[in-house]
Design a protein around this motif. Sequence first.
Motif, PDB file in Angstrom:
ATOM      1  N   GLU A   9       7.684 -11.158  13.208  1.00 25.94           N
ATOM      2  CA  GLU A   9       8.409 -11.280  12.007  1.00 25.94           C
ATOM      3  C   GLU A   9       7.519 -10.628  10.652  1.00 25.94           C
ATOM      4  OE1 GLU A   9       9.549 -15.674  11.683  1.00 25.94           O
ATOM      5  OE2 GLU A   9      11.364 -15.161  12.589  1.00 25.94           O
ATOM      6  N   MET A  10       8.154 -10.358   9.755  1.00 29.55           N
ATOM      7  CA  MET A  10       7.539  -9.927   8.722  1.00 29.55           C
ATOM      8  C   MET A  10       8.201 -10.339   7.348  1.00 29.55           C
ATOM      9  SD  MET A  10       8.394  -6.039   7.855  1.00 29.55           S
ATOM     10  CE  MET A  10       9.952  -5.550   7.031  1.00 29.55           C
ATOM     11  N   THR A  11       7.583 -10.396   6.236  1.00 28.33           N
ATOM     12  CA  THR A  11       8.146 -10.979   4.908  1.00 28.33           C
ATOM     13  C   THR A  11       8.495  -9.685   4.044  1.00 28.33           C
ATOM     14  OG1 THR A  11       7.014 -13.049   5.186  1.00 28.33           O
ATOM     15  CG2 THR A  11       8.122 -12.687   2.890  1.00 28.33           C
ATOM     16  N   ALA A  12       9.388  -9.525   3.240  1.00 29.48           N
ATOM     17  CA  ALA A  12       9.648  -8.334   2.677  1.00 29.48           C
ATOM     18  C   ALA A  12      10.573  -8.796   1.344  1.00 29.48           C
ATOM     19  CB  ALA A  12      10.446  -7.231   3.480  1.00 29.48           C
ATOM     20  N   VAL A  13      10.356  -8.059   0.236  1.00 34.10           N
ATOM     21  CA  VAL A  13      11.184  -8.148  -0.862  1.00 34.10           C
ATOM     22  C   VAL A  13      12.714  -7.300  -0.773  1.00 34.10           C
ATOM     23  CG1 VAL A  13      11.695  -7.551  -3.452  1.00 34.10           C
ATOM     24  CG2 VAL A  13       9.330  -8.595  -2.385  1.00 34.10           C
TER      25      VAL A  13
ATOM     26  N   SER B 285      15.549 -10.277  -3.616  1.00 34.92           N
ATOM     27  CA  SER B 285      15.120 -11.765  -2.768  1.00 34.92           C
ATOM     28  C   SER B 285      13.870 -11.301  -1.790  1.00 34.92           C
ATOM     29  CB  SER B 285      16.459 -12.289  -2.048  1.00 34.92           C
ATOM     30  OG  SER B 285      16.858 -11.220  -1.230  1.00 34.92           O
ATOM     31  N   VAL B 286      13.125 -12.563  -1.515  1.00 33.09           N
ATOM     32  CA  VAL B 286      12.169 -12.520  -0.420  1.00 33.09           C
ATOM     33  C   VAL B 286      12.600 -12.906   0.819  1.00 33.09           C
ATOM     34  CG1 VAL B 286       9.669 -13.027   0.180  1.00 33.09           C
ATOM     35  CG2 VAL B 286      10.466 -12.624  -2.219  1.00 33.09           C
ATOM     36  N   GLU B 287      12.751 -12.332   1.872  1.00 35.48           N
ATOM     37  CA  GLU B 287      13.255 -12.610   3.270  1.00 35.48           C
ATOM     38  C   GLU B 287      12.150 -12.430   4.264  1.00 35.48           C
ATOM     39  OE1 GLU B 287      16.792 -10.500   3.395  1.00 35.48           O
ATOM     40  OE2 GLU B 287      17.239 -11.059   1.395  1.00 35.48           O
TER      41      GLU B 287
ATOM     42  N   ALA C 131       6.293  -5.546   1.029  1.00 31.68           N
ATOM     43  CA  ALA C 131       6.396  -6.150   2.258  1.00 31.68           C
ATOM     44  C   ALA C 131       5.118  -6.566   2.887  1.00 31.68           C
ATOM     45  CB  ALA C 131       7.388  -5.418   3.482  1.00 31.68           C
ATOM     46  N   THR C 132       4.991  -7.505   3.856  1.00 33.06           N
ATOM     47  CA  THR C 132       3.765  -7.656   4.673  1.00 33.06           C
ATOM     48  C   THR C 132       3.478  -6.414   5.570  1.00 33.06           C
ATOM     49  OG1 THR C 132       4.936  -8.984   6.279  1.00 33.06           O
ATOM     50  CG2 THR C 132       3.972 -10.190   4.589  1.00 33.06           C
TER      51      THR C 132
ATOM     52  N   TYR D 152       0.382  -9.300  -8.308  1.00 33.54           N
ATOM     53  CA  TYR D 152       1.602 -10.043  -8.028  1.00 33.54           C
ATOM     54  C   TYR D 152       1.795 -10.375  -6.500  1.00 33.54           C
ATOM     55  CZ  TYR D 152       2.863  -8.563 -12.778  1.00 33.54           C
ATOM     56  OH  TYR D 152       2.734  -8.104 -14.157  1.00 33.54           O
ATOM     57  N   ARG D 153       2.294 -11.682  -6.248  1.00 29.19           N
ATOM     58  CA  ARG D 153       2.665 -11.877  -4.862  1.00 29.19           C
ATOM     59  C   ARG D 153       3.897 -11.470  -4.724  1.00 29.19           C
ATOM     60  NH1 ARG D 153      -1.820 -13.863  -2.409  1.00 29.19           N
ATOM     61  NH2 ARG D 153      -0.471 -14.353  -0.823  1.00 29.19           N
ATOM     62  N   LEU D 154       4.359 -11.373  -3.198  1.00 27.61           N
ATOM     63  CA  LEU D 154       5.874 -10.764  -2.973  1.00 27.61           C
ATOM     64  C   LEU D 154       6.888 -11.292  -4.042  1.00 27.61           C
ATOM     65  CD1 LEU D 154       6.036 -10.401   0.661  1.00 27.61           C
ATOM     66  CD2 LEU D 154       6.219  -8.571  -0.837  1.00 27.61           C
ATOM     67  N   GLU D 155       6.646 -12.861  -4.050  1.00 23.70           N
ATOM     68  CA  GLU D 155       7.582 -13.806  -4.848  1.00 23.70           C
ATOM     69  C   GLU D 155       7.562 -13.152  -6.238  1.00 23.70           C
ATOM     70  OE1 GLU D 155       5.199 -14.817  -2.809  1.00 23.70           O
ATOM     71  OE2 GLU D 155       6.668 -15.290  -1.142  1.00 23.70           O
ATOM     72  N   GLY D 156       6.596 -12.496  -6.699  1.00 23.45           N
ATOM     73  CA  GLY D 156       6.318 -12.128  -8.212  1.00 23.45           C
ATOM     74  C   GLY D 156       6.897 -10.631  -8.396  1.00 23.45           C
ATOM     75  N   ALA D 157       7.471  -9.933  -7.389  1.00 22.97           N
ATOM     76  CA  ALA D 157       7.738  -8.531  -7.407  1.00 22.97           C
ATOM     77  C   ALA D 157       8.787  -8.361  -8.799  1.00 22.97           C
ATOM     78  CB  ALA D 157       8.504  -8.087  -6.120  1.00 22.97           C
ATOM     79  N   ALA D 158       9.775  -9.351  -8.874  1.00 23.66           N
ATOM     80  CA  ALA D 158      10.880  -9.045  -9.823  1.00 23.66           C
ATOM     81  C   ALA D 158       9.979  -9.106 -11.366  1.00 23.66           C
ATOM     82  CB  ALA D 158      11.879 -10.368  -9.702  1.00 23.66           C
TER      83      ALA D 158
END
Length: 328
Positions: free
Chosen positions: A4-8, A20-22, A99-100, A303-309
Motif C-alpha cells: 500500500e501507499m499513502t497519497a493526496v 483528501s489523504v488516502e 504521495a509516499t 509540510y506532511r501529506l496531511e498539510g498539502a492543502a
Amino acid sequence: METEMTAVRCHTWGQPETLSVETLPLPQPGAAEVLLRVRAAGVNFPDTLIIQGKYQFRPELPFTPGSEVAGEVQQLGEGVTNVQVGDRVIAFLSTGGYATHAVAVAAQVLPMPPELSFEEAAAFTLASGTSYHALVDRAGLKAGETLLVLGAAGGVGLSAVQIGHALGARVIAAAGSDEKLAICRENGADETINYSSEDLRARIKELTGGKGPDVIYDPVGGALAEPAFRSIGWGGRYLVVGFAAGDIPSLPLNLPLLKGASLVGVFWGEFARRDPRGNARNLQTMIGWMKEGKMKLLVSGTYRLEGAAQALRDLEERKVTGKVVIVP
Ligand SMILES: NC(=O)c1ccc[n+]([C@@H]2O[C@H](COP(=O)([O-])OP(=O)(O)OC[C@H]3O[C@@H](n4cnc5c(N)ncnc54)[C@H](OP(=O)(O)O)[C@@H]3O)[C@@H](O)[C@H]2O)c1
C-alpha cells in the motif's frame, strides 16, 4: 513486502480543502517506468490551478497532484536500464507527486546531485530550470546588464534573482512586502522595490538612472505587466513567465516598437521535452554553481501529506518565500 501507499487525492475540481489523504494499493511500474519511494515533492503554483481544473491540461479524476519529486528508485519496469534500484533520483511527473510512492517514466528521471538534500532536489529543477532557460536561453542576459524580477521572492522569482546574481547581472528585486525583499537581498538582489507601497515606474527610473532594465522577468502578470514594460530599457527583453496574479495582461504593440524591445515567451516544460540535453546542461551548470557556493536554493517550509492543502493555500495567499516541499 509493501502493498500500500499513502497519497493526496483530488476527487472534484475545487479548493485545496477538498483534497483528501488516502491509502491506495501500491502501483506497479509498466514497461519503461520506475516505481519511486518519494522523499520530497515540490509544491508549484500550477498545482493550485490543476486541482481546480484551470490548468493547461485536466487530468482524469480522481488524481494525485504534484509534478516534481526526489526519492529512491524502488522497482524497475521492463526494459529500464538508465537507473538501478536504490538510486537517488529527481523525477518529473504530470501528476502523482504528493504521495509516499509514485510511478515515473524512466526517461523523465535524472540522477540526484549528491550535494543536494531530498528537499532541495525536489525544489530545484522546475523553478531553477525555468529561470535559467528564461534568462540564458531566451533573454541572453549578460554580466553587467540590469535584471528586474517581479514576484521576486516566489518560487521561480527567487531562482531568477539567484541566477541573475550568479551570471553577474545587477539584480533589482520587486515584491509585495519588505520581509520578502529582505529575503531577496540575502539571495543576491542588489536593489529592491516594494510594489505594494512604492510606485513601480518611478522606482525603476530612479534605480536605473532613467535607462530602464535590460531584462524583465515576469511570473506575475496582472496589473504589473504594462507599467513594467513601459519602464524597460532600449533593446530590452521582457520575459513572459506566468500569471500568478490571475489576469493575463495585454499590451499595446507600439510599446515594444518604441523601445526596440522584445516580448519573449518562456515555456520550460516544453523546452525540456524538446531539448532534454539542453535542459540537462542548464541544470548541470547550476549544480556546479551550488558546489562552488555561487548559488544556494531556499526551501522555506516543509509540510506532511496531511498539510498539502495548507501548502497550496499558503502559495495562493502569497505567504510562501522561495520554495516549499511536501515530505511524505
Ligand atoms: N513559463 C514557465 O515555464 C513556468 C514555469 C514555472 C512556473 N511558471 C509560472 O510562474 C508563476 C509563479 O510560479 P511560482 O511557483 O513561482 O509561484 P509562487 O511561488 O507562488 O510565486 C508567485 C509570486 O507572485 C506574486 N503574486 C502576485 N499576485 C499574486 C496572487 N494573486 N497570487 C499568488 N501570487 C501572487 C507573489 O509575490 P508578491 O506577494 O511579492 O507579489 C508570489 O511570490 C505561475 O504563474 C506559474 O504557473 C511558469
